[in-house]
Write a protein that holds these residues in place. Sequence first.
Motif, short mmCIF file in Angstrom:
data_model
loop_
_atom_site.label_atom_id
_atom_site.label_comp_id
_atom_site.label_asym_id
_atom_site.label_seq_id
_atom_site.Cartn_x
_atom_site.Cartn_y
_atom_site.Cartn_z
N LYS A 37 45.87 -53.18 56.33
CA LYS A 37 46.83 -52.99 55.25
C LYS A 37 48.25 -53.14 55.79
CE LYS A 37 44.02 -51.70 51.85
NZ LYS A 37 43.99 -52.32 50.49
N GLY A 38 49.18 -53.41 54.88
CA GLY A 38 50.58 -53.47 55.25
C GLY A 38 51.32 -54.59 54.54
N LEU A 39 52.46 -54.97 55.11
CA LEU A 39 53.29 -56.05 54.58
C LEU A 39 53.59 -57.03 55.70
CD1 LEU A 39 55.92 -53.94 52.59
CD2 LEU A 39 54.04 -55.25 51.60
N GLY A 40 53.42 -58.32 55.42
CA GLY A 40 53.80 -59.37 56.35
C GLY A 40 55.09 -60.01 55.87
N VAL A 41 56.14 -59.97 56.71
CA VAL A 41 57.45 -60.47 56.31
C VAL A 41 57.98 -61.39 57.39
CG1 VAL A 41 57.89 -58.36 55.01
CG2 VAL A 41 58.76 -58.55 57.35
N HIS A 42 59.16 -61.95 57.13
CA HIS A 42 59.86 -62.80 58.10
C HIS A 42 61.35 -62.47 57.98
CE1 HIS A 42 61.50 -66.25 60.20
NE2 HIS A 42 60.29 -66.71 60.47
N ALA A 43 61.98 -62.14 59.12
CA ALA A 43 63.42 -61.83 59.08
C ALA A 43 64.21 -63.05 58.54
CB ALA A 43 63.90 -61.50 60.49
N GLU A 44 65.32 -62.84 57.85
CA GLU A 44 65.80 -61.58 57.34
C GLU A 44 65.01 -61.20 56.09
OE1 GLU A 44 68.71 -59.75 58.17
OE2 GLU A 44 69.25 -60.96 59.90
N SER A 45 64.60 -59.92 56.02
CA SER A 45 63.73 -59.50 54.94
C SER A 45 64.15 -58.14 54.42
CB SER A 45 62.27 -59.43 55.43
OG SER A 45 61.42 -58.88 54.45
N ALA A 46 63.97 -57.92 53.11
CA ALA A 46 64.21 -56.62 52.50
C ALA A 46 63.24 -56.45 51.34
CB ALA A 46 65.65 -56.49 52.01
N VAL A 47 62.50 -55.36 51.34
CA VAL A 47 61.56 -55.04 50.28
C VAL A 47 61.93 -53.67 49.73
CG1 VAL A 47 59.14 -54.88 49.59
CG2 VAL A 47 59.78 -56.31 51.56
N GLU A 48 62.17 -53.59 48.41
CA GLU A 48 62.62 -52.35 47.79
C GLU A 48 61.54 -51.76 46.89
OE1 GLU A 48 66.27 -53.02 45.72
OE2 GLU A 48 67.48 -52.93 47.55
N TYR A 49 61.38 -50.43 46.96
CA TYR A 49 60.42 -49.70 46.14
C TYR A 49 61.15 -48.59 45.38
CZ TYR A 49 56.58 -51.89 48.73
OH TYR A 49 55.70 -52.80 49.28
N TYR A 50 60.72 -48.36 44.15
CA TYR A 50 61.22 -47.23 43.37
C TYR A 50 60.41 -46.00 43.72
CZ TYR A 50 62.25 -44.24 39.36
OH TYR A 50 62.62 -43.19 38.57
N THR A 51 61.09 -44.96 44.20
CA THR A 51 60.41 -43.71 44.54
C THR A 51 60.84 -42.56 43.64
OG1 THR A 51 62.04 -43.45 46.32
CG2 THR A 51 59.87 -44.27 46.93
N GLY A 52 61.90 -42.74 42.86
CA GLY A 52 62.24 -41.80 41.80
C GLY A 52 62.51 -40.38 42.23
N GLY A 53 62.90 -40.19 43.49
CA GLY A 53 63.18 -38.85 43.97
C GLY A 53 61.95 -38.01 44.21
N ALA A 54 60.77 -38.61 44.16
CA ALA A 54 59.53 -37.85 44.22
C ALA A 54 58.82 -37.93 45.56
CB ALA A 54 58.58 -38.34 43.12
N CYS A 55 59.38 -38.66 46.54
CA CYS A 55 58.66 -38.89 47.79
C CYS A 55 59.40 -38.26 48.96
CB CYS A 55 58.45 -40.38 48.02
SG CYS A 55 57.53 -41.18 46.67
N GLU A 56 58.65 -38.07 50.07
CA GLU A 56 59.23 -37.40 51.23
C GLU A 56 59.26 -38.27 52.48
OE1 GLU A 56 56.29 -35.77 49.78
OE2 GLU A 56 57.66 -35.02 48.23
N THR A 57 58.21 -39.04 52.73
CA THR A 57 58.08 -39.70 54.03
C THR A 57 57.55 -41.12 53.87
OG1 THR A 57 57.55 -37.56 55.03
CG2 THR A 57 57.05 -39.52 56.33
N VAL A 58 58.10 -42.03 54.67
CA VAL A 58 57.53 -43.37 54.84
C VAL A 58 57.25 -43.55 56.33
CG1 VAL A 58 57.96 -45.86 54.72
CG2 VAL A 58 58.72 -44.39 52.86
N ARG A 59 56.04 -44.03 56.67
CA ARG A 59 55.71 -44.29 58.07
C ARG A 59 54.94 -45.60 58.18
NH1 ARG A 59 51.38 -44.74 60.28
NH2 ARG A 59 52.31 -44.28 62.31
N ALA A 60 55.03 -46.22 59.36
CA ALA A 60 54.34 -47.49 59.60
C ALA A 60 54.26 -47.72 61.10
CB ALA A 60 55.07 -48.64 58.93
N ASP A 61 53.39 -48.64 61.50
CA ASP A 61 53.41 -49.23 62.83
C ASP A 61 54.02 -50.62 62.66
OD1 ASP A 61 52.21 -47.04 64.01
OD2 ASP A 61 50.19 -47.82 63.72
N VAL A 62 55.00 -50.95 63.47
CA VAL A 62 55.75 -52.18 63.23
C VAL A 62 55.83 -53.02 64.50
CG1 VAL A 62 57.11 -51.18 61.37
CG2 VAL A 62 57.96 -51.03 63.71
N GLY A 63 56.00 -54.34 64.31
CA GLY A 63 56.15 -55.23 65.44
C GLY A 63 56.09 -56.67 65.02
N VAL A 64 56.19 -57.58 66.01
CA VAL A 64 56.09 -59.02 65.78
C VAL A 64 54.62 -59.40 65.72
CG1 VAL A 64 56.65 -61.30 66.70
CG2 VAL A 64 58.25 -59.40 67.00
#
Length: 670
Positions: A572-599
């Motif tokens: 699971k996850g997101l595959g992107v290519h710099a320069e990249s920006a992905v925006e999500y609506y969290t509506g003030g209801a969330c606390e934490t975002v975590r991931a493992d990241v790399g090339v």
Amino acid sequence: MRHLHTRTTRTRVVGALAAALLCAAGLAAPTATASPVAPALDDGLALTPPMGFNNWNSTHCRAEFNESMVKGVADIFVEKGLKDAGYEYVNLDDCWALPSRDANGKLVPDPVRFPSGIKAVADYVHSKGLKFGIYTSAGTKTCNSAGFPGALGHEYSDAQQFADWGVDYLKYDNCNNQGVDAKLRYTTMRDALRATGRPIVYSICEWGQNKPWEWAADVGHLWRTTGDISDTWGSMLAILKKNLPLAPYAGPGRWNDPDMLEVGNGGMTGTEYRSHFSMWAIMAAPLLIGSDLRSASQETFEILGNREVIAVDQDPLGKQGTVISSEGGRWVVAKEMRDGSRAVALFNESGTAQRISTSATAVGLPAADAYTLRDLWQHRSYNTAGTISATVPAHGTVLVRVAADPAWAKNPPAVELGLEGSPFAEAGKPAALTSTVTDLGRTTAQRVSVSLSGPEGWAVKATSPTTSPALPTGRSLRTGWTITAPQGTPTGSYGLTLKASYRSPAGVRVESAVPLTLSVVVPPPSGTSGLGDLPWLSATNGWGPVERNTSNGESAAGDGRPITIGGVVYGKGLGVHAESAVEYYTGGACETVRADVGVDDEKGADGTVAFEIWADGTKSASTGTLTNAMPAQPITADVTGAQIVRLVVSDGGDGIDSDHADWADVRVSC
């Protein structure tokens, strides 16, 4: 001499055009000119950034790149007024030759693509009063995988062959260079071109690898500052950011080249293409059309043919615009013009409308009671007391020209429209917004009215007055609104239009409008969710689309592979290519975002990237620069109370080549 005369004629046309535009704008034409920057190559070429066409972005090596297309483009330059607007070069890119030289070591035009030969095509282009350009590489072969002959070791014979054909412009690429020093390779071709005795504009295309802006001013007339552009917002944005800091190196006869235009190729919106064109113009970049003009839309011709924007690019002072501010993706870039005015771009990098503001003194104009402000896309002139400000749509640019003009009072006051409040709403629930109409002028806006409209079927109601008899300088009409999307409206962004009407003291009626968006959203589910499975608000990428639960792959949607970092595969996850920006609506209801990241492993040893997680406008977590040699790195961000979470990947500071990046197992807890 005929070609030198053509250059002189075009310079006079551009100068006359600039004077006419100043007149139309209410700006005084200059009575004396500033001393021009001396060209680095004393040959009188490229005193303003070259303008023309190159086929590569629209055709690559496909069969439609041929003699008929090239002649057709020359015809269109004349028929559609592009020649009169200043475009003059019709340039061939890779794939025009056969894969092998002839027995005498000469280049051989492809007889299928160019049955009449290159000289005949050049003659046709010249017959239209235009100029002709060609391509080769400073290596043993060109950049196409078919491996057409490059000029390394053949510089003098190839240059003479080009001159004999009537070539006026050479793009000299960087592939298969055998490790030979770049300065040596490009200087040798400079000397070879000089030896022909023919005036040929020399475009160095070594992708900014060796910082040509530091050494190539006496070698070529323009030099690429970045890797290749692609027809995406992310690619254009990454190249823009790389080129903007190089303003001190540009001037008449020596130009930073952020690559060709993508306007009209279909990968961006009309708003994004106007930003692309505006920002290339304020950067004094070469304007080389990259779309197939035979099938171009009317909107494409209107963008490419905007003579007021072209006049910014072609200003003979030759200054590249400099960054005044860029906080939060709200860019102000100002360019000094020969007549003493300033061109100013208010550029909105973000995915929502933003108020972007500066002042006449901040962009370098002298103190004055008032100024004339000319909007170069609206083609209207206003007066301002000194504030230069606008609500700029997502990915949009407002481009103006401002002058300390004693005749400012004949123009109506500039009025700024804005909309305050959250640009998000849930279907069936009213959202509260407040519009503002603010007089920026030195004179009073009279009989002011405002309206707000949304999609058909939406309920839009004013909750406070929508009119004012007069707005003096700096005063605002503030109007409250409720807007409700019908129950069951799908998530996504929807257009709103804010309009104002007012009269100048002389009774001239002015209509003003700004397009805005409101996003219908659904709050994220409770618990922990994979962001690869949730809908995003917006996604921009440097190459190809953002991919869900696979790597970036290449340029086509759905061509990614299993996400793999350092040999570890993630489901699971997101595959992107710099320069990249992905925006999500969290509506003030969330606390934490975590991931493992790399090339991602799919690009071998290449790629350098850096990851950031933003909570609304605050950077909450970041990594340093990561390379393919590194294993996945954990990243965790506190996003408590944020309405928007933004996942950003930058290029690590060395350009976006091969920057395939993974947000592996990226999750949000709500």
